[in-house]
Scaffold this active site. Structure first.
Site, PDB file in Angstrom:
ATOM      1  N   VAL A 293      -2.466   2.997  -2.133  1.00  0.00           N
ATOM      2  CA  VAL A 293      -3.885   2.691  -2.045  1.00  0.00           C
ATOM      3  C   VAL A 293      -4.520   3.834  -1.244  1.00  0.00           C
ATOM      4  O   VAL A 293      -4.144   4.076  -0.109  1.00  0.00           O
ATOM      5  CB  VAL A 293      -4.113   1.357  -1.308  1.00  0.00           C
ATOM      6  CG1 VAL A 293      -5.591   1.025  -1.250  1.00  0.00           C
ATOM      7  CG2 VAL A 293      -3.316   0.242  -1.937  1.00  0.00           C
TER       8      VAL A 293
ATOM      9  N   PHE B  98       1.830   7.069   2.811  1.00  0.00           N
ATOM     10  CA  PHE B  98       0.813   6.407   1.999  1.00  0.00           C
ATOM     11  C   PHE B  98       0.860   4.922   2.305  1.00  0.00           C
ATOM     12  O   PHE B  98       1.784   4.423   2.944  1.00  0.00           O
ATOM     13  CB  PHE B  98       1.035   6.683   0.498  1.00  0.00           C
ATOM     14  CG  PHE B  98       2.415   6.362   0.019  1.00  0.00           C
ATOM     15  CD1 PHE B  98       2.729   5.097  -0.449  1.00  0.00           C
ATOM     16  CD2 PHE B  98       3.414   7.311   0.051  1.00  0.00           C
ATOM     17  CE1 PHE B  98       4.004   4.788  -0.880  1.00  0.00           C
ATOM     18  CE2 PHE B  98       4.696   7.018  -0.386  1.00  0.00           C
ATOM     19  CZ  PHE B  98       4.989   5.753  -0.848  1.00  0.00           C
ATOM     20  N   TYR B  99      -0.159   4.233   1.859  1.00  0.00           N
ATOM     21  CA  TYR B  99      -0.314   2.817   2.178  1.00  0.00           C
ATOM     22  C   TYR B  99      -0.234   1.983   0.916  1.00  0.00           C
ATOM     23  O   TYR B  99      -0.807   2.327  -0.108  1.00  0.00           O
ATOM     24  CB  TYR B  99      -1.649   2.598   2.913  1.00  0.00           C
ATOM     25  CG  TYR B  99      -1.576   3.228   4.275  1.00  0.00           C
ATOM     26  CD1 TYR B  99      -1.142   2.502   5.367  1.00  0.00           C
ATOM     27  CD2 TYR B  99      -1.863   4.580   4.446  1.00  0.00           C
ATOM     28  CE1 TYR B  99      -1.010   3.087   6.609  1.00  0.00           C
ATOM     29  CE2 TYR B  99      -1.733   5.175   5.691  1.00  0.00           C
ATOM     30  CZ  TYR B  99      -1.304   4.425   6.756  1.00  0.00           C
ATOM     31  OH  TYR B  99      -1.152   5.020   7.981  1.00  0.00           O
ATOM     32  N   LEU B 100       0.505   0.879   1.023  1.00  0.00           N
ATOM     33  CA  LEU B 100       0.600  -0.079  -0.074  1.00  0.00           C
ATOM     34  C   LEU B 100      -0.442  -1.177   0.089  1.00  0.00           C
ATOM     35  O   LEU B 100      -0.824  -1.826  -0.878  1.00  0.00           O
ATOM     36  CB  LEU B 100       2.003  -0.693  -0.126  1.00  0.00           C
ATOM     37  CG  LEU B 100       3.138   0.311  -0.313  1.00  0.00           C
ATOM     38  CD1 LEU B 100       4.489  -0.398  -0.274  1.00  0.00           C
ATOM     39  CD2 LEU B 100       2.965   1.088  -1.606  1.00  0.00           C
TER      40      LEU B 100
END
Length: 161
Positions: free
Chosen positions: A84, A29-31
């Site tokens: 995000v 996942f992306y921060l």
């Protein structure tokens, strides 16, 4: 600073793959994520975790600055609350052909049905012998970047092709 040079391809439909040398289950996942900079957290087989920062360098999506660090698995699990976009879930098959490492990803969940393969290169002009199961190149199509698949999952746009 590390530099990643990567070419990405779709798989040809209906073509058999050789046996995998290794299979990894990946959740990532992306921060933070935009067209040029992403901060990714990746869990591999629920046993190891990494934070990776990638920055596009120049006008080619195939070349990116890359920094990657191992982090505690429990920290990675907690960080997912700050994700995000959608979490990317895939099984990555590692296939070695001669001395070339092909990574074949079979996506699930929000990106169900997408099958990509990628190869990392020493330089942009490194010649690559494509195996018979490799289809159309999508290296320069930003939709196929994992950070973009988190923001705009394949299941939401695959019928537009």
């Amino acid at each position: 600073m590390g530099v990643e040079i990567e070419r990405k391809f779709l798989l040809k439909p209906g073509v058999s793959l050789p046996d995998s040398d290794h299979v990894l289950h990946i959740r990532q996942f992306y921060l933070n994520s935009d067209e040029t900079l992403s901060v990714r957290v990746r869990l591999v087989d629920e046993a190891k975790a990494y934070v990776t920062i990638k920055k596009v360098t120049g006008d080619q999506l195939t070349v990116r600055s890359e920094f990657e660090y191992e982090i505690p698995v429990e920290d990675a699990r907690e960080m997912e609350a700050f994700a995000v976009g959608a979490t990317i879930v895939k099984n990555r098959h590692i296939i070695m052909i001669d001395d070339v490492r092909w990574e074949v990803d079979f996506f699930s969940e929000a990106n169900e049905g997408l099958m990509l393969t990628e190869v990392e290169l020493e330089s942009l002009d490194t010649p690559v012998q494509l195996p018979p199961w490799v289809g159309r190149e999508v290296s320069d199509d930003p939709r196929y970047l994992n950070n973009q698949l988190a923001a705009h999952p394949y299941t939401s746009w695959k019928d537009e092709e």
